[in-house]
Design a protein around this motif. Structure first.
Motif, PDB file in Angstrom:
ATOM      1  N   VAL A 588       0.833  -1.202   0.000  1.00  5.61           N
ATOM      2  CA  VAL A 588       0.000   0.000   0.000  1.00  5.61           C
ATOM      3  C   VAL A 588       0.870   1.255   0.000  1.00  5.61           C
ATOM      4  CG1 VAL A 588      -1.653   1.334   1.369  1.00  5.61           C
ATOM      5  CG2 VAL A 588      -1.974  -1.136   1.072  1.00  5.61           C
ATOM      6  N   ILE A 589       1.918   1.258   0.800  1.00  4.98           N
ATOM      7  CA  ILE A 589       2.815   2.424   0.841  1.00  4.98           C
ATOM      8  C   ILE A 589       3.507   2.616  -0.496  1.00  4.98           C
ATOM      9  CG2 ILE A 589       4.865   3.407   1.927  1.00  4.98           C
ATOM     10  CD1 ILE A 589       4.084   1.869   4.487  1.00  4.98           C
ATOM     11  N   ALA A 590       3.991   1.542  -1.097  1.00  5.98           N
ATOM     12  CA  ALA A 590       4.662   1.647  -2.393  1.00  5.98           C
ATOM     13  C   ALA A 590       3.715   2.199  -3.450  1.00  5.98           C
ATOM     14  CB  ALA A 590       5.202   0.275  -2.810  1.00  5.98           C
ATOM     15  N   GLU A 591       2.458   1.795  -3.402  1.00  5.88           N
ATOM     16  CA  GLU A 591       1.478   2.328  -4.361  1.00  5.88           C
ATOM     17  C   GLU A 591       1.246   3.821  -4.125  1.00  5.88           C
ATOM     18  OE1 GLU A 591      -1.175  -1.641  -5.436  1.00  5.88           O
ATOM     19  OE2 GLU A 591      -1.880  -0.279  -3.851  1.00  5.88           O
ATOM     20  N   LYS A 592       1.181   4.244  -2.859  1.00  2.00           N
ATOM     21  CA  LYS A 592       1.041   5.672  -2.563  1.00  2.00           C
ATOM     22  C   LYS A 592       2.223   6.461  -3.126  1.00  2.00           C
ATOM     23  CE  LYS A 592      -1.870   6.013   1.581  1.00  2.00           C
ATOM     24  NZ  LYS A 592      -1.931   6.551   2.962  1.00  2.00           N
ATOM     25  N   GLU A 593       3.420   5.955  -2.918  1.00  2.00           N
ATOM     26  CA  GLU A 593       4.611   6.636  -3.425  1.00  2.00           C
ATOM     27  C   GLU A 593       4.552   6.784  -4.940  1.00  2.00           C
ATOM     28  OE1 GLU A 593       7.812   5.039  -0.034  1.00  2.00           O
ATOM     29  OE2 GLU A 593       7.486   3.927  -1.901  1.00  2.00           O
ATOM     30  N   LEU A 594       4.113   5.721  -5.622  1.00  2.00           N
ATOM     31  CA  LEU A 594       4.032   5.770  -7.084  1.00  2.00           C
ATOM     32  C   LEU A 594       2.972   6.753  -7.562  1.00  2.00           C
ATOM     33  CD1 LEU A 594       4.536   2.014  -8.078  1.00  2.00           C
ATOM     34  CD2 LEU A 594       6.048   3.918  -8.619  1.00  2.00           C
ATOM     35  N   ARG A 595       1.933   6.949  -6.776  1.00  2.00           N
ATOM     36  CA  ARG A 595       0.890   7.922  -7.147  1.00  2.00           C
ATOM     37  C   ARG A 595       1.278   9.338  -6.704  1.00  2.00           C
ATOM     38  NH1 ARG A 595      -2.546   4.236  -4.316  1.00  2.00           N
ATOM     39  NH2 ARG A 595      -3.438   2.647  -5.697  1.00  2.00           N
ATOM     40  N   ASN A 596       2.415   9.490  -6.084  1.00  2.00           N
ATOM     41  CA  ASN A 596       2.858  10.764  -5.516  1.00  2.00           C
ATOM     42  C   ASN A 596       1.945  11.217  -4.381  1.00  2.00           C
ATOM     43  OD1 ASN A 596       4.594  12.973  -5.261  1.00  2.00           O
ATOM     44  ND2 ASN A 596       3.357  14.250  -6.631  1.00  2.00           N
ATOM     45  N   GLU A 597       1.514  10.253  -3.574  1.00  2.00           N
ATOM     46  CA  GLU A 597       0.742  10.534  -2.373  1.00  2.00           C
ATOM     47  C   GLU A 597       1.657  10.371  -1.162  1.00  2.00           C
ATOM     48  OE1 GLU A 597      -2.582   7.914  -2.239  1.00  2.00           O
ATOM     49  OE2 GLU A 597      -3.317   8.493  -4.233  1.00  2.00           O
ATOM     50  N   LEU A 598       1.528  11.218  -0.188  1.00  2.00           N
ATOM     51  CA  LEU A 598       2.364  11.156   1.006  1.00  2.00           C
ATOM     52  C   LEU A 598       1.821  10.092   1.963  1.00  2.00           C
ATOM     53  CD1 LEU A 598       4.856  12.656   2.214  1.00  2.00           C
ATOM     54  CD2 LEU A 598       3.202  13.994   3.567  1.00  2.00           C
ATOM     55  N   PRO A 599       2.640   9.131   2.373  1.00  2.00           N
ATOM     56  CA  PRO A 599       2.182   8.156   3.369  1.00  2.00           C
ATOM     57  C   PRO A 599       1.765   8.840   4.663  1.00  2.00           C
ATOM     58  CG  PRO A 599       4.215   7.426   2.323  1.00  2.00           C
ATOM     59  CD  PRO A 599       3.996   8.844   1.880  1.00  2.00           C
ATOM     60  N   SER A 600       0.928   8.180   5.416  1.00  2.00           N
ATOM     61  CA  SER A 600       0.465   8.719   6.698  1.00  2.00           C
ATOM     62  C   SER A 600       1.575   8.611   7.743  1.00  2.00           C
ATOM     63  CB  SER A 600      -0.754   7.932   7.176  1.00  2.00           C
ATOM     64  OG  SER A 600      -0.372   6.592   7.489  1.00  2.00           O
ATOM     65  N   ASP A 601       1.381   9.287   8.872  1.00  2.00           N
ATOM     66  CA  ASP A 601       2.349   9.196   9.965  1.00  2.00           C
ATOM     67  C   ASP A 601       2.514   7.752  10.428  1.00  2.00           C
ATOM     68  OD1 ASP A 601       2.717  11.913   9.861  1.00  2.00           O
ATOM     69  OD2 ASP A 601       1.401  12.359  11.578  1.00  2.00           O
ATOM     70  N   GLU A 602       1.392   7.013  10.482  1.00  3.35           N
ATOM     71  CA  GLU A 602       1.462   5.615  10.896  1.00  3.35           C
ATOM     72  C   GLU A 602       2.286   4.796   9.899  1.00  3.35           C
ATOM     73  OE1 GLU A 602      -1.283   7.420  10.702  1.00  3.35           O
ATOM     74  OE2 GLU A 602      -1.866   7.614  12.807  1.00  3.35           O
ATOM     75  N   GLU A 603       2.144   5.107   8.624  1.00  2.00           N
ATOM     76  CA  GLU A 603       2.902   4.374   7.605  1.00  2.00           C
ATOM     77  C   GLU A 603       4.386   4.720   7.652  1.00  2.00           C
ATOM     78  OE1 GLU A 603      -0.630   3.685   4.299  1.00  2.00           O
ATOM     79  OE2 GLU A 603       0.401   5.627   4.413  1.00  2.00           O
ATOM     80  N   PHE A 604       4.701   6.004   7.923  1.00  2.00           N
ATOM     81  CA  PHE A 604       6.107   6.355   8.103  1.00  2.00           C
ATOM     82  C   PHE A 604       6.689   5.649   9.330  1.00  2.00           C
ATOM     83  CE2 PHE A 604       5.443  10.270   5.405  1.00  2.00           C
ATOM     84  CZ  PHE A 604       6.384   9.919   4.437  1.00  2.00           C
ATOM     85  N   GLU A 605       5.867   5.472  10.351  1.00  2.00           N
ATOM     86  CA  GLU A 605       6.343   4.775  11.542  1.00  2.00           C
ATOM     87  C   GLU A 605       6.600   3.289  11.215  1.00  2.00           C
ATOM     88  OE1 GLU A 605       7.829   3.919  15.143  1.00  2.00           O
ATOM     89  OE2 GLU A 605       7.465   5.919  14.270  1.00  2.00           O
ATOM     90  N   LEU A 606       5.792   2.715  10.355  1.00  6.44           N
ATOM     91  CA  LEU A 606       6.035   1.335   9.926  1.00  6.44           C
ATOM     92  C   LEU A 606       7.393   1.228   9.234  1.00  6.44           C
ATOM     93  CD1 LEU A 606       5.023  -1.596   9.438  1.00  6.44           C
ATOM     94  CD2 LEU A 606       4.090  -0.766   7.279  1.00  6.44           C
TER      95      LEU A 606
END
Length: 735
Positions: A588-606
């Motif tokens: 999910v995070i990799a897909e966000k990065e490819l769409r140029n969407e910023l991961p959430s704080d929880e995802e950055f913590e992961l």
């Protein structure tokens, strides 16, 4: 020249029935139409039934198939002045800085022993993590190996002991009944065959009643010196066939870790490799008797259980086994024929041997044969628990001598190259490297490769979901793809595509290592810290969402399949669920990065806590009940596998170690250097009788001392030469 490429993939298609582990040898079609066979199934004492579908079923597609990459480009200053953590480079040498600037990433050799410690140190140093597919693939390898070892020790070894004991007793009874008949020698061969297995399982077994051939065979197995005729299989003959490569009985992979595992390894290798050749009437009689003994002794359930479970992990055999022979035996001799009638009915035996012509030859040759031998005729036969067909072995089989023929200057391609596999799965970079190395200068190489690529590209999902082995290989396939506009800049380069090959081949080496016992090996013919100011340490996930998605699905399929086999405990189910969730979130995070969407704080913590999660899985798979403390130095990630054999005297080995990767990424418009761990990949040859164990590789890489207590860090082997474009041995000035 007879081309064997026609069976590729179509022979694999039947692996969709792998969970029932119906042998491929009788039912592999050579074109798109199914093979029509007469109904020979008896009304009584039927052969074991195969389940109609794989235990893996249809793995779900978790990733977004419609995603359009839109990662914005950014520029890095030549002095790295716009990189927020450029201080990491303060003591780097010019070569390392230049490669990082030019390629956008750099791989560095490192002394670390596992994948997780670097991520843990990043967290405490406020260094952004670069979460790699390599680290996730390695973690799946750890759990695959752990589960397979647990199943073998707790379930399969006891079944193997019961099976072997029953087969030896029944074979001795058969030999008594058939004394003085034309079947006596065949019956005595089986007594010797199961005597060998008995001694391999229990070296303390009383061997006083063993046939002499069994004693001779055991000596060859224990010496593990090389190729020689088998005394047991060639009983009553001089210099007969088959020959066996006894170096295959050198325990390797994790089978060196205990006496029980070593005994299991040698016995299953014996059952998997030794062939009752179809071309030899007396050996065919032995095969008939083995199958009757299997059924009459009541051992069929144990045989089927062992076969089903090992199929789930490694795939089905493409050699004939009980599921192929028993229906033909019953059709020829009758479902209730006794031994005396069997031995006196020559016409029935002729009917049976004629019916064997319907058997499809194995796609992969795992026997030493000469170049003038007909491959199919020389290798076709029955194996008690045959080694398994795999797609990658089929690829390699079609790219060695004789299939590619001899070069214009008289060279024979007796060993493949590891790059053949990603090349066949679509990597133009791998194919270009093979051409540059001069490894394709054979008359039929290009045409063989083209045919293989076509068939691999056309393979249906059932082929890739046939076993954990096949699904693991499918997980790696996205790493062969070229990345274009919208992907991170560094991923659009030839250099990154070469780096992705190390990810592919590192994980593939772990796959081959973990299944060294079960998967067939290709044979060519014989020819001639605190106090640091908190910083922006938001990291990045390697943008390979398909790999992470397939790893998540594979983790779930592993749990579901083992549960359906009754082999999954609560702790393993919980850990496989955690592994699924981790890879799903990374997807999910990799897909966000490819769409140029910023991961959430929880995802950055992961991302930030990735090392701790890896450490959890590592501890779960390496720690034992009597260990209160264990370190990566005791269980390093580095490992070695033998891939293919030149029976003239050498084997192809691939190996891995852990490297550090530095990647310049932009998070929320802010360029930074993110750091992670990756495979380093090695390929080399060894003398046939010196197949390397992991322990040998640890000595070679300086991880462990040699017999004299010396470490060899300074003269450790160099990674594959084609990795030089993106890697350095050291980053420090003066290095």
């Amino acid at each position: 020249m007879k081309k064997r490429i026609a069976s590729l993939l179509l022979s694999a298609a039947m692996l969709a029935v792998c969970a029932g582990c119906q042998s491929t040898s009788a039912s592999i079609p050579t074109d798109s139409s199914p093979v029509s066979q007469p109904d020979t199934t008896p009304t009584a004492s039927p052969a074991p039934a195969a389940r109609p579908t794989s235990l893996l079923g249809d793995l779900p597609v978790l990733y977004d198939t419609s995603l359009v990459p839109a990662v914005p480009e950014f520029t890095v200053a030549e002095d790295f002045s716009n990189v927020i953590n450029a201080d990491l480079l303060e003591y780097w040498n010019d070569e390392a800085r230049a490669k990082l600037l030019e390629n956008g990433f750099l791989v560095v050799s490192s002394p670390i022993d596992e994948f997780y410690p670097r991520y843990e140190s990043n967290r405490y140093l406020y260094t952004p993590n670069f979460v790699t597919v390599d680290a996730s693939l390695h973690t799946y390898h750890l759990y695959f190996l752990y589960l397979q070892r647990q199943v073998e020790e707790q379930h399969l070894l006891p079944l193997l002991q019961e099976l072997t004991s029953a087969m030896l007793a029944q074979s001795r009874a058969q030999a008594e009944t058939l004394a003085g008949t034309d079947w006596e020698n065949a019956a005595q061969r089986n007594v010797a065959y199961f005597s060998v297995a008995t001694a391999l399982l229990d070296p303390e077994a009383d061997q006083s009643a063993f046939p002499q051939e069994a004693i001779q065979e055991l000596a060859l197995i224990n010496d593990a010196a090389g190729i020689a005729p088998s005394p047991v299989m060639n009983r009553g003959e001089e210099n007969g066939s088959p020959q066996e490569d006894y170096s295959q009985y050198i325990p390797r992979s994790y089978y060196t870790e205990s006496e029980e595992l070593t005994r299991y390894f040698k016995t299953m290798m014996w059952y998997g490799r030794m062939a009752f050749l179809q071309s030899d009437a007396d050996k065919t009689r032995s095969a008939v008797l083995v199958n009757l003994a299997l059924r009459e002794s009541g051992a069929m359930d144990n045989w089927q259980r062992i076969y089903d479970v090992t199929c789930f992990f490694a795939g089905a055999s493409d050699d004939a086994n009980a599921q192929d022979y028993l229906p033909l035996i019953d059709a020829a001799f009758g479902a209730d024929a006794d031994l005396s009638a069997l031995a006196s009915d020559g016409a029935a035996f002729e009917t049976f041997t004629e019916s064997l012509r319907t058997q499809q030859p194995a796609s992969i040759n795992s026997m030493p044969i000469y170049e003038w031998d007909d491959r199919d005729e020389s290798t076709a036969g029955y194996r008690f628990m045959g080694q398994r067909y795999t797609l990658d072995a089929d690829i390699l089989q079609n790219l060695v001598y004789r299939d590619v023929e001899e070069s214009s200057d008289g060279r024979q391609r007796l060993l493949p190259d590891a790059l053949d596999v990603p090349a066949a799965l679509g990597s133009d970079t791998a194919l270009d490297l093979l051409h540059e190395q001069g490894d394709t200068d054979y008359p039929n190489y290009d045409s063989q490769m083209e045919d293989i690529r076509t068939r691999m590209a056309a393979a249906e999902d059932s082929v890739w979901n046939a076993s954990l082995y096949a699904a693991w290989l499918n997980t790696l396939r996205p790493l062969t793809e070229a990345r274009g506009e919208g992907w991170p800049q560094y991923m659009q380069t030839n250099v990154w595509r070469a780096k992705s090959l190390t990810s592919f081949l590192g994980s593939w080496t772990e796959l081959k290592h973990d299944t060294a016992l079960y998967s067939k090996q290709v044979y060519a013919e014989m020819g001639g810290g605190g106090g640091i100011e908190e910083a922006d340490d938001r990291g990045w996930v390697e943008t390979e969402p398909v790999v992470f998605g397939r790893l998540a699905a594979l983790s779930q399929a592993t749990a579901d399949g083992l549960e359906s086999l009754g082999l999954l405990d609560d702790a393993s189910r919980d850990n496989l669920n955690k592994l699924y969730e981790l890879n799903y979130q990374l997807m999910v995070i990799a897909e966000k990065e490819l769409r140029n969407e910023l991961p959430s704080d929880e995802e950055f913590e992961l991302i930030r806590s990735f090392g701790g999660q890896l450490e959890h899985f590592w501890l779960e798979t390496v720690a034992t009940v009597d260990q209160s403390f264990v370190t990566p130095q005791e269980h390093p990630a580095a490992l070695v596998a033998d891939i293919a054999t030149d029976p003239n005297g050498s084997v192809l080995q691939t190996a891995t170690d852990v490297g550090t990767i530095y990647v310049i990424v932009s998070v929320d418009g802010s360029p930074r250097i993110a750091v992670g761990t990756v495979y380093t990949f090695y390929q080399f040859t060894q003398p046939l009788d010196q197949r390397m164990t992991d322990q040998d590789w640890w000595v070679a890489t300086g991880r462990a001392p040699d017999e004299e207590g010396n470490f060899h860090w300074e003269d450790r082997p160099a990674p594959a030469a084609w990795t030089d474009s993106f890697s350095v041995s050291d980053t420090y000035r003066g290095a």
